[in-house]
Design an enzyme around this catalytic site. Structure first.
Site, PDB file in Angstrom:
ATOM      1  N   GLY A   1      -9.837   9.688  -1.768  1.00  0.00           N
ATOM      2  CA  GLY A   1     -10.385   8.460  -1.959  1.00  0.00           C
ATOM      3  C   GLY A   1     -10.416   7.427  -0.995  1.00  0.00           C
TER       4      GLY A   1
ATOM      5  N   ASP B   1      -4.186   1.903  -9.503  1.00  0.00           N
ATOM      6  CA  ASP B   1      -4.441   1.567 -10.858  1.00  0.00           C
ATOM      7  C   ASP B   1      -3.239   1.614 -11.601  1.00  0.00           C
ATOM      8  OD1 ASP B   1      -5.941   1.828 -13.166  1.00  0.00           O
ATOM      9  OD2 ASP B   1      -6.613   3.594 -13.046  1.00  0.00           O
TER      10      ASP B   1
ATOM     11  N   PHE C   1     -14.662   1.118 -14.071  1.00  0.00           N
ATOM     12  CA  PHE C   1     -14.416   2.352 -13.201  1.00  0.00           C
ATOM     13  C   PHE C   1     -15.271   2.103 -12.061  1.00  0.00           C
ATOM     14  CE2 PHE C   1     -14.772   6.620 -11.836  1.00  0.00           C
ATOM     15  CZ  PHE C   1     -13.621   6.917 -11.797  1.00  0.00           C
ATOM     16  N   VAL C   2     -14.955   2.425 -11.083  1.00  0.00           N
ATOM     17  CA  VAL C   2     -15.601   1.965  -9.926  1.00  0.00           C
ATOM     18  C   VAL C   2     -15.877   3.085  -9.006  1.00  0.00           C
ATOM     19  CG1 VAL C   2     -15.344  -0.630  -9.814  1.00  0.00           C
ATOM     20  CG2 VAL C   2     -13.724   0.893  -8.519  1.00  0.00           C
TER      21      VAL C   2
ATOM     22  N   ASP D   1     -14.597   8.034  -6.190  1.00  0.00           N
ATOM     23  CA  ASP D   1     -15.542   9.224  -6.680  1.00  0.00           C
ATOM     24  C   ASP D   1     -15.576   8.927  -8.214  1.00  0.00           C
ATOM     25  OD1 ASP D   1     -12.720  10.448  -6.970  1.00  0.00           O
ATOM     26  OD2 ASP D   1     -13.862  11.863  -7.704  1.00  0.00           O
TER      27      ASP D   1
ATOM     28  N   ARG E   1     -19.172   8.984  -3.209  1.00  0.00           N
ATOM     29  CA  ARG E   1     -18.153   8.484  -2.279  1.00  0.00           C
ATOM     30  C   ARG E   1     -18.932   8.046  -1.052  1.00  0.00           C
ATOM     31  NH1 ARG E   1     -12.971  10.684  -3.476  1.00  0.00           N
ATOM     32  NH2 ARG E   1     -12.809  12.977  -4.294  1.00  0.00           N
TER      33      ARG E   1
HETATM   34  P1  IMP Z   1      -2.922   5.688 -10.054  1.00  0.00           P
HETATM   35  O1  IMP Z   1      -2.132   6.700  -9.816  1.00  0.00           O
HETATM   36  O2  IMP Z   1      -3.319   5.634 -11.580  1.00  0.00           O
HETATM   37  O3  IMP Z   1      -2.496   4.304  -9.616  1.00  0.00           O
HETATM   38  O4  IMP Z   1      -4.493   6.135  -9.677  1.00  0.00           O
HETATM   39  C1  IMP Z   1      -4.807   5.977  -8.261  1.00  0.00           C
HETATM   40  C2  IMP Z   1      -5.808   7.005  -8.049  1.00  0.00           C
HETATM   41  O5  IMP Z   1      -6.790   7.227  -9.218  1.00  0.00           O
HETATM   42  C3  IMP Z   1      -6.691   6.415  -6.847  1.00  0.00           C
HETATM   43  O6  IMP Z   1      -6.130   6.996  -5.893  1.00  0.00           O
HETATM   44  C4  IMP Z   1      -7.978   7.047  -7.249  1.00  0.00           C
HETATM   45  O7  IMP Z   1      -8.308   8.136  -6.705  1.00  0.00           O
HETATM   46  C5  IMP Z   1      -8.118   7.146  -8.888  1.00  0.00           C
HETATM   47  N1  IMP Z   1      -8.714   5.933  -9.605  1.00  0.00           N
HETATM   48  C6  IMP Z   1      -8.214   5.042 -10.377  1.00  0.00           C
HETATM   49  N2  IMP Z   1      -9.282   4.215 -10.650  1.00  0.00           N
HETATM   50  C7  IMP Z   1     -10.423   4.664 -10.432  1.00  0.00           C
HETATM   51  C8  IMP Z   1     -11.737   3.997 -10.215  1.00  0.00           C
HETATM   52  O8  IMP Z   1     -11.978   3.110 -10.957  1.00  0.00           O
HETATM   53  N3  IMP Z   1     -12.740   4.952  -9.548  1.00  0.00           N
HETATM   54  C9  IMP Z   1     -12.431   5.861  -8.902  1.00  0.00           C
HETATM   55  N4  IMP Z   1     -10.922   6.530  -8.827  1.00  0.00           N
HETATM   56  C10 IMP Z   1     -10.009   5.706  -9.327  1.00  0.00           C
HETATM   57 MG    MG Z   2      -7.280   7.985  -4.311  1.00  0.00          MG
END
Ligand code: IMP
Ligand code: MG
Length: 199
Positions: free
Chosen positions: A46, A105, A154-155, A161, A167
């Site tokens: 990402g 996130d 969700f972006v 992606d 991407r």
């Molecule tokens: P976390 O571990 O929940 O903080 O999520 C982080 C990972 O989830 C990021 O590195 C992204 O790859 C993916 N992610 C979280 N939210 C989104 C979104 O809105 N779009 C795309 N990928 C997301």
């Molecule tokens: Mg990521």
């Protein structure tokens, strides 16, 4: 591809402007305290595009490290435990590390990678994310440098992606809900929380 998008949340010009600002802020922080250089560790896939732009705004001596992380199966409304798919390809012992990810996130990814860097003997660790969904990450997972706080949608685009697609969109955009509803409904298990998913 455009038909799958509801709206553009952050246009490319705004991303570019903010990346330049982040570069100045980060360069200023490190210039003050060390001249041994830093190691920029990127969480793939990402953060791929973000880091490529950010690095070129950092006039610092640097090494580059990569780690590939994936989210795994779990209930659909909550992300699974992040799992390392390819381990870190550089030695960070004694190094000042700047950890870069696309989005903060729930914080599970940054927490896990940060722990690994600590175990590997990093001298200091700072984190930089392009996006943050406020109020979702627990207090123990904070980023030092943040591009934009965004709504809880969700972006995709600029490296982010859905099911490993979109991407290459130059802007950050909100994906139509039908796109992921259709995949879920189709029984393919392609929801990002229901199957292994490249970050
Ligand atoms: P976390 O571990 O929940 O903080 O999520 C982080 C990972 O989830 C990021 O590195 C992204 O790859 C993916 N992610 C979280 N939210 C989104 C979104 O809105 N779009 C795309 N990928 C997301
Ligand atoms: Mg990521």
């Amino acid at each position: 591809m455009d038909a799958d998008i509801i709206r553009i949340l952050i246009p490319r010009e705004e991303i570019a402007r903010r990346v330049r600002e982040l570069g100045e802020q980060i360069a200023c922080t490190y210039e003050r305290e060390n001249d041994a250089g830093i190691t920029v560790v990127t969480i793939l896939s990402g953060a791929l595009i973000f880091v490529a732009d950010l690095m070129r705004q950092l006039p610092l001596k640097m090494k580059v490290g990569l780690i590939m992380v994936s989210s795994y199966a779990g209930p659909r409304t909550s992300p699974g435990e992040p799992k390392v798919i390819h381990g870190l390809n550089t030695d960070v012992a004694g190094r000042h590390v700047l950890l870069v990810d696309d989005i903060l996130d729930t914080g599970g990814t940054l927490r896990m990678v940060r722990r690994r860097l600590e175990e590997a003997g990093a001298r200091s660790i700072r984190t930089c994310v392009l996006l943050r969904k406020p109020a979702k990450a627990p207090p123990d997972v904070q980023a030092d440098f943040i591009g934009f706080d965004i709504e809880d949608a969700f972006v995709v685009g600029y490296g982010l992606d859905f099911d490993d697609q979109y991407r290459n969109l130059p802007d950050i955009a909100v994906l139509r809900e039908e796109i992921y509803a259709r995949r879920r409904g189709g029984g393919g298990g392609n929801d990002r929380f229901a199957s292994p998913n490249d970050q």
